[in-house]
Design a protein around this motif. Sequence first.
Motif, PDB file in Angstrom:
ATOM      1  N   THR A 167      -4.932  -0.332 -19.143  1.00  0.00           N
ATOM      2  CA  THR A 167      -3.967  -1.432 -19.076  1.00  0.00           C
ATOM      3  C   THR A 167      -3.609  -1.725 -17.630  1.00  0.00           C
ATOM      4  O   THR A 167      -3.827  -0.894 -16.734  1.00  0.00           O
ATOM      5  N   THR A 168      -3.038  -2.887 -17.408  1.00  0.00           N
ATOM      6  CA  THR A 168      -2.596  -3.260 -16.060  1.00  0.00           C
ATOM      7  C   THR A 168      -1.582  -2.262 -15.532  1.00  0.00           C
ATOM      8  O   THR A 168      -1.605  -1.886 -14.355  1.00  0.00           O
ATOM      9  N   LYS A 169      -0.676  -1.822 -16.401  1.00  0.00           N
ATOM     10  CA  LYS A 169       0.346  -0.853 -16.002  1.00  0.00           C
ATOM     11  C   LYS A 169      -0.294   0.449 -15.531  1.00  0.00           C
ATOM     12  O   LYS A 169       0.097   1.011 -14.497  1.00  0.00           O
ATOM     13  N   LYS A 170      -1.287   0.927 -16.277  1.00  0.00           N
ATOM     14  CA  LYS A 170      -1.948   2.183 -15.914  1.00  0.00           C
ATOM     15  C   LYS A 170      -2.700   2.050 -14.602  1.00  0.00           C
ATOM     16  O   LYS A 170      -2.679   2.953 -13.754  1.00  0.00           O
ATOM     17  N   VAL A 171      -3.363   0.938 -14.405  1.00  0.00           N
ATOM     18  CA  VAL A 171      -4.087   0.692 -13.157  1.00  0.00           C
ATOM     19  C   VAL A 171      -3.139   0.683 -11.973  1.00  0.00           C
ATOM     20  O   VAL A 171      -3.427   1.261 -10.915  1.00  0.00           O
ATOM     21  N   LEU A 172      -1.972   0.041 -12.130  1.00  0.00           N
ATOM     22  CA  LEU A 172      -0.977   0.004 -11.052  1.00  0.00           C
ATOM     23  C   LEU A 172      -0.408   1.387 -10.766  1.00  0.00           C
ATOM     24  O   LEU A 172      -0.163   1.741  -9.608  1.00  0.00           O
ATOM     25  N   ILE A 173      -0.186   2.163 -11.812  1.00  0.00           N
ATOM     26  CA  ILE A 173       0.320   3.530 -11.624  1.00  0.00           C
ATOM     27  C   ILE A 173      -0.703   4.365 -10.864  1.00  0.00           C
ATOM     28  O   ILE A 173      -0.359   5.072  -9.903  1.00  0.00           O
ATOM     29  N   PHE A 174      -1.966   4.282 -11.287  1.00  0.00           N
ATOM     30  CA  PHE A 174      -3.028   5.015 -10.580  1.00  0.00           C
ATOM     31  C   PHE A 174      -3.101   4.578  -9.114  1.00  0.00           C
ATOM     32  O   PHE A 174      -3.203   5.415  -8.206  1.00  0.00           O
ATOM     33  N   GLY A 175      -3.042   3.272  -8.876  1.00  0.00           N
ATOM     34  CA  GLY A 175      -3.116   2.767  -7.506  1.00  0.00           C
ATOM     35  C   GLY A 175      -1.946   3.230  -6.664  1.00  0.00           C
ATOM     36  O   GLY A 175      -2.107   3.570  -5.477  1.00  0.00           O
ATOM     37  N   SER A 176      -0.756   3.279  -7.253  1.00  0.00           N
ATOM     38  CA  SER A 176       0.443   3.712  -6.524  1.00  0.00           C
ATOM     39  C   SER A 176       0.370   5.187  -6.159  1.00  0.00           C
ATOM     40  O   SER A 176       0.759   5.591  -5.054  1.00  0.00           O
ATOM     41  N   LYS A 207     -10.528  -7.978 -11.308  1.00  0.00           N
ATOM     42  CA  LYS A 207      -9.080  -8.145 -11.205  1.00  0.00           C
ATOM     43  C   LYS A 207      -8.382  -6.791 -11.181  1.00  0.00           C
ATOM     44  O   LYS A 207      -7.522  -6.539 -10.328  1.00  0.00           O
ATOM     45  N   ASN A 208      -8.731  -5.904 -12.111  1.00  0.00           N
ATOM     46  CA  ASN A 208      -8.128  -4.572 -12.138  1.00  0.00           C
ATOM     47  C   ASN A 208      -8.529  -3.736 -10.927  1.00  0.00           C
ATOM     48  O   ASN A 208      -7.754  -2.917 -10.419  1.00  0.00           O
ATOM     49  N   PHE A 209      -9.748  -3.927 -10.458  1.00  0.00           N
ATOM     50  CA  PHE A 209     -10.203  -3.192  -9.268  1.00  0.00           C
ATOM     51  C   PHE A 209      -9.314  -3.530  -8.068  1.00  0.00           C
ATOM     52  O   PHE A 209      -8.819  -2.634  -7.376  1.00  0.00           O
ATOM     53  N   PHE A 210      -9.107  -4.798  -7.814  1.00  0.00           N
ATOM     54  CA  PHE A 210      -8.282  -5.201  -6.672  1.00  0.00           C
ATOM     55  C   PHE A 210      -6.794  -4.917  -6.923  1.00  0.00           C
ATOM     56  O   PHE A 210      -6.049  -4.676  -5.975  1.00  0.00           O
ATOM     57  N   LEU A 211      -6.384  -4.915  -8.185  1.00  0.00           N
ATOM     58  CA  LEU A 211      -5.003  -4.566  -8.521  1.00  0.00           C
ATOM     59  C   LEU A 211      -4.731  -3.105  -8.173  1.00  0.00           C
ATOM     60  O   LEU A 211      -3.657  -2.750  -7.679  1.00  0.00           O
ATOM     61  N   MET A 212      -5.704  -2.252  -8.409  1.00  0.00           N
ATOM     62  CA  MET A 212      -5.583  -0.831  -8.078  1.00  0.00           C
ATOM     63  C   MET A 212      -5.682  -0.604  -6.573  1.00  0.00           C
ATOM     64  O   MET A 212      -5.040   0.274  -6.008  1.00  0.00           O
ATOM     65  N   PHE A 213      -6.477  -1.455  -5.936  1.00  0.00           N
ATOM     66  CA  PHE A 213      -6.705  -1.293  -4.501  1.00  0.00           C
ATOM     67  C   PHE A 213      -5.532  -1.793  -3.656  1.00  0.00           C
ATOM     68  O   PHE A 213      -5.291  -1.278  -2.562  1.00  0.00           O
ATOM     69  N   PHE A 214      -4.780  -2.771  -4.156  1.00  0.00           N
ATOM     70  CA  PHE A 214      -3.733  -3.402  -3.343  1.00  0.00           C
ATOM     71  C   PHE A 214      -2.670  -2.420  -2.839  1.00  0.00           C
ATOM     72  O   PHE A 214      -2.328  -2.441  -1.640  1.00  0.00           O
ATOM     73  N   PRO A 215      -2.076  -1.545  -3.690  1.00  0.00           N
ATOM     74  CA  PRO A 215      -1.085  -0.593  -3.171  1.00  0.00           C
ATOM     75  C   PRO A 215      -1.654   0.309  -2.075  1.00  0.00           C
ATOM     76  O   PRO A 215      -0.944   0.663  -1.125  1.00  0.00           O
ATOM     77  N   ILE A 216      -2.926   0.652  -2.215  1.00  0.00           N
ATOM     78  CA  ILE A 216      -3.563   1.515  -1.219  1.00  0.00           C
ATOM     79  C   ILE A 216      -3.744   0.768   0.099  1.00  0.00           C
ATOM     80  O   ILE A 216      -3.528   1.334   1.176  1.00  0.00           O
ATOM     81  N   PHE A 217      -4.130  -0.474   0.012  1.00  0.00           N
ATOM     82  CA  PHE A 217      -4.286  -1.289   1.220  1.00  0.00           C
ATOM     83  C   PHE A 217      -2.946  -1.416   1.954  1.00  0.00           C
ATOM     84  O   PHE A 217      -2.873  -1.259   3.183  1.00  0.00           O
ATOM     85  N   LEU A 218      -1.868  -1.673   1.218  1.00  0.00           N
ATOM     86  CA  LEU A 218      -0.541  -1.792   1.818  1.00  0.00           C
ATOM     87  C   LEU A 218      -0.102  -0.471   2.440  1.00  0.00           C
ATOM     88  O   LEU A 218       0.416  -0.433   3.564  1.00  0.00           O
ATOM     89  N   SER A 219      -0.324   0.617   1.722  1.00  0.00           N
ATOM     90  CA  SER A 219       0.043   1.938   2.233  1.00  0.00           C
ATOM     91  C   SER A 219      -0.776   2.290   3.482  1.00  0.00           C
ATOM     92  O   SER A 219      -0.238   2.865   4.437  1.00  0.00           O
ATOM     93  N   ALA A 220      -2.063   1.948   3.476  1.00  0.00           N
ATOM     94  CA  ALA A 220      -2.923   2.242   4.624  1.00  0.00           C
ATOM     95  C   ALA A 220      -2.449   1.507   5.873  1.00  0.00           C
ATOM     96  O   ALA A 220      -2.463   2.064   6.985  1.00  0.00           O
ATOM     97  N   PHE A 221      -2.007   0.269   5.693  1.00  0.00           N
ATOM     98  CA  PHE A 221      -1.500  -0.505   6.824  1.00  0.00           C
ATOM     99  C   PHE A 221      -0.265   0.174   7.422  1.00  0.00           C
ATOM    100  O   PHE A 221      -0.163   0.349   8.646  1.00  0.00           O
ATOM    101  N   LEU A 222       0.671   0.563   6.564  1.00  0.00           N
ATOM    102  CA  LEU A 222       1.890   1.235   7.032  1.00  0.00           C
ATOM    103  C   LEU A 222       1.563   2.598   7.638  1.00  0.00           C
ATOM    104  O   LEU A 222       2.159   3.011   8.630  1.00  0.00           O
ATOM    105  N   TYR A 223       0.601   3.297   7.030  1.00  0.00           N
ATOM    106  CA  TYR A 223       0.201   4.627   7.487  1.00  0.00           C
ATOM    107  C   TYR A 223      -0.361   4.566   8.906  1.00  0.00           C
ATOM    108  O   TYR A 223      -0.027   5.389   9.770  1.00  0.00           O
ATOM    109  N   LEU A 224      -1.216   3.585   9.139  1.00  0.00           N
ATOM    110  CA  LEU A 224      -1.804   3.420  10.466  1.00  0.00           C
ATOM    111  C   LEU A 224      -0.746   3.041  11.493  1.00  0.00           C
ATOM    112  O   LEU A 224      -0.715   3.580  12.610  1.00  0.00           O
TER     113      LEU A 224
END
Length: 487
Positions: A167-176, A207-224
């Motif tokens: 589900t979208t919720k599960k994908v977002l949780i995994f990504g977070s 769609k789910n692939f990029f949904l999972m990837f988005f939190p990681i991309f945001l975190s990577a930007f802040l991390y760097l």
Amino acid sequence: MISYLRKNIYWFLLGLVAFLGFALRLKGLVSNPSMWHDECALAWNVINNSYGELFGKLRFLQVAPPMFLLISKLLVSIFHVKNNIFACDFVLRLVPFFFGTFSIGAFYFVCKSLFKSKWTTLIAVLLFCLNPVLINYSFEFKPYILDVFCAMSALWIFLNTDFQTNTTKKVLIFGSILAILPWFSFMSTMVIFAGFMALSFKRENPKNFFLMFFPIFLSAFLYLKLYVLNAYGQSSTGMIGFWQNEFVKRDLSNITQLNMDNLHYFFSNLPMFSCTLLSLLMFIGIILMFKDRNWRFILISVLTQASLIIASILHVYPYSRRLIIFLIPFILIFSVKIFDVKNKVLAGILLALIVIPHLLFAVNFTKMPNLNKGDFARELMIKMANEIEHHETIVINESSNAEFCYYDMFFNLKNNKVFLKPQNKSELAINKELNKLTKGKYWFYMPYDYNPNQKEIKTMFMWAKTHAKTEIKLQATQSTLIRVILN
């Protein structure tokens, strides 16, 4: 009762194995040995730096994930242990202990996702629980055991991700969750990168692939921005110099030797253990993984290893021993895969050859009265603090500056201090610095030596023996404390 035990024997044994792993890690924590050099260096930074400063360059050439440092500092504040030398050491080790314990559960769930037989999972968990290196870093104030937990957590997520059914919720949780892991572990980024590369080959539900990837991309930007450029960027030159012999060469000429060194280190202290047999089992395990079409795990494993080697070639991260203990679970998974084959005779022989050394280690470990790692900095400091007189001077060898700075916080000695800083590590350079000492009484505080042959400590000791009268001499493994009168 007997029928109940027979029916649930697997769960009973699994619980027993997990408890044994927990108990061995707890013994290490409760023993609370003196911190060694790197632990002291990191502990000094945690206690003396503000929360914001922990995101920047650390003293004593230390680099560690920010959330590991922040939580450790928070625990020190909560338990008010800044003035208690034993309690402070204990509290600082709580984070590695908890992550070391949780990693047992994370590894179990990964194995459950991979193996056909639950008994293969049991064997894998047993070897994980009894691995000497994983036990050791579960009660050492360094972040390496966090790498193991975070790598296994990321691996489990990728093994259980299905963009067609999740589900979208599960994908977002995994990504977070994946977005948070690098703040606790540098090495989790290797597994996360490998996992996304493996998922990208399926090209299911973009769609789910990029949904999972988005939190990681945001975190990577802040991390760097918030951490990497501040901390690692300013320390990289010193780190490269220190680890210069532990990087993979561009022509890969030293990779075989580094792999053998790492493998022997991962399974050190196991009596009668054969790394040759382990290598053979790994090779067979890889073949069986291909046969069972465990493509995702194979691809993640290969890409993780490749990413680590490339990072080492580029001098981003050393390919060395304790820095890459997160590879141990991968090795164990491939090595025990053979037990999925239903051949009881073969399984019994191999099981004995692999498991018995681990059990012997566990027995020896429980009998050890002292788990000190050869650096008695705390004991030497207590001895010196209790007997030193106000007019005496303390001389600290260059390798022991972190130990002295950390443990002196609990005594705040007002004596004159001499931190030796010879131009190089040669005997001539060290003696040149010692010859500058004037007449008087001195304590030579030398708990640690970078040189495995203790060249620095031996040089200082021989100088004192030749030029001064020794009143007190304490030695334990490499750690040395002497009190001398220089006439």
